[in-house]
Write a protein that holds these residues in place. Structure first.
Motif, PDB file in Angstrom:
ATOM      1  N   GLU A 187       1.040  -1.573  -0.236  1.00 22.72           N
ATOM      2  CA  GLU A 187       0.091   0.103  -0.352  1.00 22.72           C
ATOM      3  C   GLU A 187       1.151   1.302   0.265  1.00 22.72           C
ATOM      4  O   GLU A 187       1.866   1.381   0.435  1.00 22.72           O
ATOM      5  CB  GLU A 187      -0.781   0.121   1.596  1.00 22.72           C
ATOM      6  CG  GLU A 187      -2.213   0.640   0.764  1.00 22.72           C
ATOM      7  CD  GLU A 187      -2.709   0.805   2.228  1.00 22.72           C
ATOM      8  OE1 GLU A 187      -3.874   0.678   2.271  1.00 22.72           O
ATOM      9  OE2 GLU A 187      -2.218   0.869   3.678  1.00 22.72           O
ATOM     10  N   GLN A 188       0.602   2.515  -1.003  1.00 23.89           N
ATOM     11  CA  GLN A 188       1.131   3.190  -0.984  1.00 23.89           C
ATOM     12  C   GLN A 188       1.020   4.199   0.852  1.00 23.89           C
ATOM     13  O   GLN A 188       0.156   3.551   1.180  1.00 23.89           O
ATOM     14  CB  GLN A 188       0.016   4.443  -1.748  1.00 23.89           C
ATOM     15  CG  GLN A 188       0.966   6.375  -1.630  1.00 23.89           C
ATOM     16  CD  GLN A 188       2.030   6.274  -2.588  1.00 23.89           C
ATOM     17  OE1 GLN A 188       3.040   5.193  -3.314  1.00 23.89           O
ATOM     18  NE2 GLN A 188       2.363   7.363  -2.571  1.00 23.89           N
ATOM     19  N   GLN A 189       1.875   4.757   1.229  1.00 24.33           N
ATOM     20  CA  GLN A 189       2.479   5.342   2.674  1.00 24.33           C
ATOM     21  C   GLN A 189       2.119   6.618   2.137  1.00 24.33           C
ATOM     22  O   GLN A 189       2.236   7.782   3.069  1.00 24.33           O
ATOM     23  CB  GLN A 189       3.808   5.011   3.379  1.00 24.33           C
ATOM     24  CG  GLN A 189       4.242   4.212   3.257  1.00 24.33           C
ATOM     25  CD  GLN A 189       3.667   2.925   4.098  1.00 24.33           C
ATOM     26  OE1 GLN A 189       3.113   3.617   4.975  1.00 24.33           O
ATOM     27  NE2 GLN A 189       3.059   1.372   3.566  1.00 24.33           N
ATOM     28  N   ASN A 190       0.067   6.476   2.495  1.00 26.18           N
ATOM     29  CA  ASN A 190       0.016   8.115   2.761  1.00 26.18           C
ATOM     30  C   ASN A 190      -0.039   8.096   4.347  1.00 26.18           C
ATOM     31  O   ASN A 190      -0.716   7.378   5.076  1.00 26.18           O
ATOM     32  CB  ASN A 190      -1.642   8.660   1.961  1.00 26.18           C
ATOM     33  CG  ASN A 190      -1.442   8.417   0.965  1.00 26.18           C
ATOM     34  OD1 ASN A 190      -0.707   8.803  -0.095  1.00 26.18           O
ATOM     35  ND2 ASN A 190      -2.175   7.189  -0.089  1.00 26.18           N
ATOM     36  N   LYS A 191      -0.460   9.602   4.869  1.00 29.76           N
ATOM     37  CA  LYS A 191      -0.253  10.492   5.980  1.00 29.76           C
ATOM     38  C   LYS A 191      -1.709   9.680   6.248  1.00 29.76           C
ATOM     39  O   LYS A 191      -1.815   9.285   7.278  1.00 29.76           O
ATOM     40  CB  LYS A 191       0.383  11.971   6.377  1.00 29.76           C
ATOM     41  CG  LYS A 191       1.448  12.265   5.816  1.00 29.76           C
ATOM     42  CD  LYS A 191       1.468  13.531   6.204  1.00 29.76           C
ATOM     43  CE  LYS A 191       2.893  14.153   5.816  1.00 29.76           C
ATOM     44  NZ  LYS A 191       3.232  15.697   6.130  1.00 29.76           N
ATOM     45  N   LYS A 192      -2.750  10.242   5.413  1.00 38.87           N
ATOM     46  CA  LYS A 192      -4.205   9.686   6.326  1.00 38.87           C
ATOM     47  C   LYS A 192      -4.580   8.745   5.028  1.00 38.87           C
ATOM     48  O   LYS A 192      -4.407   9.444   3.925  1.00 38.87           O
ATOM     49  CB  LYS A 192      -4.391  10.756   6.945  1.00 38.87           C
ATOM     50  CG  LYS A 192      -4.582  11.841   7.688  1.00 38.87           C
ATOM     51  CD  LYS A 192      -4.939  12.945   8.147  1.00 38.87           C
ATOM     52  CE  LYS A 192      -5.634  14.075   7.251  1.00 38.87           C
ATOM     53  NZ  LYS A 192      -4.416  14.621   7.298  1.00 38.87           N
ATOM     54  N   GLN A 248      -1.003   7.389 -10.660  1.00 38.85           N
ATOM     55  CA  GLN A 248      -1.596   7.479  -9.904  1.00 38.85           C
ATOM     56  C   GLN A 248      -2.990   7.088  -9.622  1.00 38.85           C
ATOM     57  O   GLN A 248      -3.281   7.613  -7.872  1.00 38.85           O
ATOM     58  CB  GLN A 248      -2.991   8.951 -11.226  1.00 38.85           C
ATOM     59  CG  GLN A 248      -2.062   9.976 -11.436  1.00 38.85           C
ATOM     60  CD  GLN A 248      -2.703  10.552 -12.958  1.00 38.85           C
ATOM     61  OE1 GLN A 248      -3.813  10.592 -13.190  1.00 38.85           O
ATOM     62  NE2 GLN A 248      -3.015  12.024 -12.949  1.00 38.85           N
ATOM     63  N   LEU A 249      -3.508   6.044  -9.943  1.00 37.11           N
ATOM     64  CA  LEU A 249      -4.860   5.043  -8.975  1.00 37.11           C
ATOM     65  C   LEU A 249      -3.603   4.540  -7.664  1.00 37.11           C
ATOM     66  O   LEU A 249      -4.146   3.931  -6.765  1.00 37.11           O
ATOM     67  CB  LEU A 249      -5.408   4.264 -10.252  1.00 37.11           C
ATOM     68  CG  LEU A 249      -6.434   4.966 -10.432  1.00 37.11           C
ATOM     69  CD1 LEU A 249      -6.763   3.432 -11.686  1.00 37.11           C
ATOM     70  CD2 LEU A 249      -7.381   5.520  -9.825  1.00 37.11           C
ATOM     71  N   PHE A 250      -2.768   4.198  -8.200  1.00 37.48           N
ATOM     72  CA  PHE A 250      -1.876   3.608  -7.109  1.00 37.48           C
ATOM     73  C   PHE A 250      -1.402   4.333  -5.718  1.00 37.48           C
ATOM     74  O   PHE A 250      -1.363   3.947  -5.035  1.00 37.48           O
ATOM     75  CB  PHE A 250      -0.411   3.367  -7.886  1.00 37.48           C
ATOM     76  CG  PHE A 250       0.692   2.616  -6.469  1.00 37.48           C
ATOM     77  CD1 PHE A 250      -0.095   0.980  -5.748  1.00 37.48           C
ATOM     78  CD2 PHE A 250       2.065   3.443  -6.204  1.00 37.48           C
ATOM     79  CE1 PHE A 250       1.079   0.597  -5.096  1.00 37.48           C
ATOM     80  CE2 PHE A 250       2.282   3.160  -5.401  1.00 37.48           C
ATOM     81  CZ  PHE A 250       2.289   1.401  -4.831  1.00 37.48           C
ATOM     82  N   GLN A 251      -1.942   6.012  -5.741  1.00 38.64           N
ATOM     83  CA  GLN A 251      -1.922   6.760  -4.808  1.00 38.64           C
ATOM     84  C   GLN A 251      -2.219   6.811  -4.193  1.00 38.64           C
ATOM     85  O   GLN A 251      -2.488   7.151  -2.580  1.00 38.64           O
ATOM     86  CB  GLN A 251      -1.666   7.874  -5.399  1.00 38.64           C
ATOM     87  CG  GLN A 251      -0.441   9.533  -6.721  1.00 38.64           C
ATOM     88  CD  GLN A 251      -0.551  10.156  -6.523  1.00 38.64           C
ATOM     89  OE1 GLN A 251      -1.529  10.908  -5.830  1.00 38.64           O
ATOM     90  NE2 GLN A 251       0.201  10.388  -8.161  1.00 38.64           N
ATOM     91  N   ALA A 271     -10.917   3.139   6.211  1.00 33.90           N
ATOM     92  CA  ALA A 271     -10.028   4.052   6.530  1.00 33.90           C
ATOM     93  C   ALA A 271      -9.089   3.555   7.945  1.00 33.90           C
ATOM     94  O   ALA A 271      -8.373   3.745   8.835  1.00 33.90           O
ATOM     95  CB  ALA A 271     -10.428   5.322   6.682  1.00 33.90           C
ATOM     96  N   HIS A 272      -9.895   2.628   8.838  1.00 30.10           N
ATOM     97  CA  HIS A 272      -9.460   2.863  10.039  1.00 30.10           C
ATOM     98  C   HIS A 272      -8.705   1.410   9.809  1.00 30.10           C
ATOM     99  O   HIS A 272      -8.384   0.621  11.037  1.00 30.10           O
ATOM    100  CB  HIS A 272     -10.388   2.774  11.066  1.00 30.10           C
ATOM    101  CG  HIS A 272     -10.820   3.691  11.111  1.00 30.10           C
ATOM    102  ND1 HIS A 272     -11.637   4.083  11.999  1.00 30.10           N
ATOM    103  CD2 HIS A 272     -10.345   5.506  11.016  1.00 30.10           C
ATOM    104  CE1 HIS A 272     -13.002   5.604  12.380  1.00 30.10           C
ATOM    105  NE2 HIS A 272     -11.609   6.587  11.154  1.00 30.10           N
ATOM    106  N   SER A 273      -8.549   0.532   8.892  1.00 31.57           N
ATOM    107  CA  SER A 273      -7.849  -0.911   9.027  1.00 31.57           C
ATOM    108  C   SER A 273      -6.648  -1.017   7.662  1.00 31.57           C
ATOM    109  O   SER A 273      -7.351  -1.988   6.762  1.00 31.57           O
ATOM    110  CB  SER A 273      -9.124  -1.348   9.006  1.00 31.57           C
ATOM    111  OG  SER A 273      -8.366  -2.923   8.910  1.00 31.57           O
ATOM    112  N   PRO A 274      -5.858  -0.787   7.991  1.00 35.08           N
ATOM    113  CA  PRO A 274      -4.955  -0.690   6.532  1.00 35.08           C
ATOM    114  C   PRO A 274      -4.497  -2.114   5.814  1.00 35.08           C
ATOM    115  O   PRO A 274      -4.497  -2.431   4.914  1.00 35.08           O
ATOM    116  CB  PRO A 274      -3.601   0.101   7.671  1.00 35.08           C
ATOM    117  CG  PRO A 274      -3.609   0.000   8.543  1.00 35.08           C
ATOM    118  CD  PRO A 274      -5.108  -0.155   9.225  1.00 35.08           C
TER     119      PRO A 274
END
Length: 353
Positions: free
Chosen positions: A179-184, A243-246, A313-316
């Motif tokens: 998974e892409q490492q986004n802050k949120k 873009q979709l991978f983001q 959102a709450h479960s990576p």
């Protein structure tokens, strides 16, 4: 075998690119050589998406261009038509122009017949049942989903084939599995300024969740000036996969109406190919593409949408599990390799009897 493909758009138009042009190489390997002639230019789409308007001159130019294109029919074994020769053109004109065709294959990925089913047009000769008339003239009708295939069968199609709208797996195969490492968690939507209207009912919830810093929201291909609360990226064929991978979660809200039930659900295929879990309205083809609880979630009410977004959102770990399953499902069922034999058979159906 030579095929004349009369498409609605060039490569900038998603339906023409995905339903026709992306198969060129794979069909050629099977001895099916396709020449593509679009009705509307890429410039037409660029102006439409930027201004929301079209010009009479561009429409007239397209009409005469299409008439010229039909003069080439005699040089081909098959005509492969995207829906209709020209929107709002009476059926009798189209059937006359297509009479030169040895074999006619019509491809539908949207319920275009509905545009002729309002009070003003339904009773007009050659317009109200235009699409049904064309279907009856076709040797084979290719439909993007079960709703459109049933319509074609009920309209009197001689033969139908269900070929979903698919991706070129090679474009997505090299994307990382992690998974892409986004802050949120980043929720994403891909589309055009024309289809952005399907987000309207959900935007208040997206603003609320963004304001609470639960998520961020990204659109790809929407009107960049439409909503300052969200991040917008321009779409391009070359950057689409990256873009979709983001994003972390892909969404596809739809209203429950006849038009939406005939849609092909391709946004979901795009998200899933990038390894992303999806949330979708359980409408039309969405119900076949998404395996609820395995590759994504369904949501109908605003509350269900918010709950589904927050659950992912709450479960990576749930996102990764669903994303991996989604990617496998697209590779096996919604890729060029998965459907090319069926498409080739449809284009050569008359040779098989």
């Amino acid at each position: 075998m030579r095929v004349l493909a009369l498409t609605k758009y060039g490569r900038k138009g998603a339906s023409s690119r995905l339903r026709f042009m992306q198969f060129s190489e794979a069909l050629a390997k099977r001895g099916i050589i396709v020449d593509y002639y679009p009705l509307l230019s890429d410039r037409y789409l660029k102006i439409l998406y930027r201004t929301g308007r079209t010009s009479i001159s561009s429409i007239l130019a397209a009409f005469f261009r299409r008439i010229a294109q039909t003069s080439k029919i005699k040089n081909y074994d098959v005509v492969w038509l995207e829906g209709e020769l020209f929107p709002w053109c009476p059926a009798i004109i189209e059937t006359t122009l297509l009479r030169k065709s040895t074999r006619l294959i019509i491809d539908f990925d949207d319920p275009i017949h509905l545009r002729y089913k309002n009070k003003k047009t339904n009773g007009l000769p050659f317009i109200g049942r235009k699409v049904e008339t064309l279907i009856q003239k076709a040797d084979v009708v290719i439909a993007a989903n079960a709703t459109l295939e049933r319509f074609a069968q009920n309209a009197g199609a001689l033969q139908t084939r269900l070929v979903p709208t698919v991706i070129d797996w090679e474009t997505f195969a090299s994307l990382p599995a992690e998974e892409q490492q986004n802050k949120k968690p980043l929720v994403g939507w891909i589309g055009t300024p024309v289809t952005e209207i399907f987000l309207d009912d959900l935007k208040p919830s997206l603003r609320k969740l963004t304001a609470k810093r639960e998520i961020e929201f990204l659109t790809i291909g929407a009107n960049p000036t439409a909503d300052a609360d969200f991040t917008h990226l321009p779409w391009s064929e070359e950057t689409e996969a990256q873009q979709l991978f983001q994003i972390d979660i892909g969404i596809m809200p739809l209203p429950d109406n006849e038009w939406a039930r005939g849609k092909s659900g391709f946004k979901l295929v795009q998200y899933m190919a990038a390894g992303k879990p999806v949330i979708a309205s359980p409408i039309g083809a969405n119900q076949q593409i998404v395996q609820e609880g395995t590759t994504g979630l369904f949501a109908t009410t605003v509350e269900e949408w918010e709950d589904a977004i927050l659950e992912l959102a709450h479960s990576p770990s749930l996102r990764v599990r669903m994303g991996n399953a989604a990617r496998t499902r697209v590779r096996d069922n919604y890729s060029i390799d998965a459907v090319i034999d069926k498409l080739a058979e449809a284009l050569t159906a008359y040779e098989l009897g």
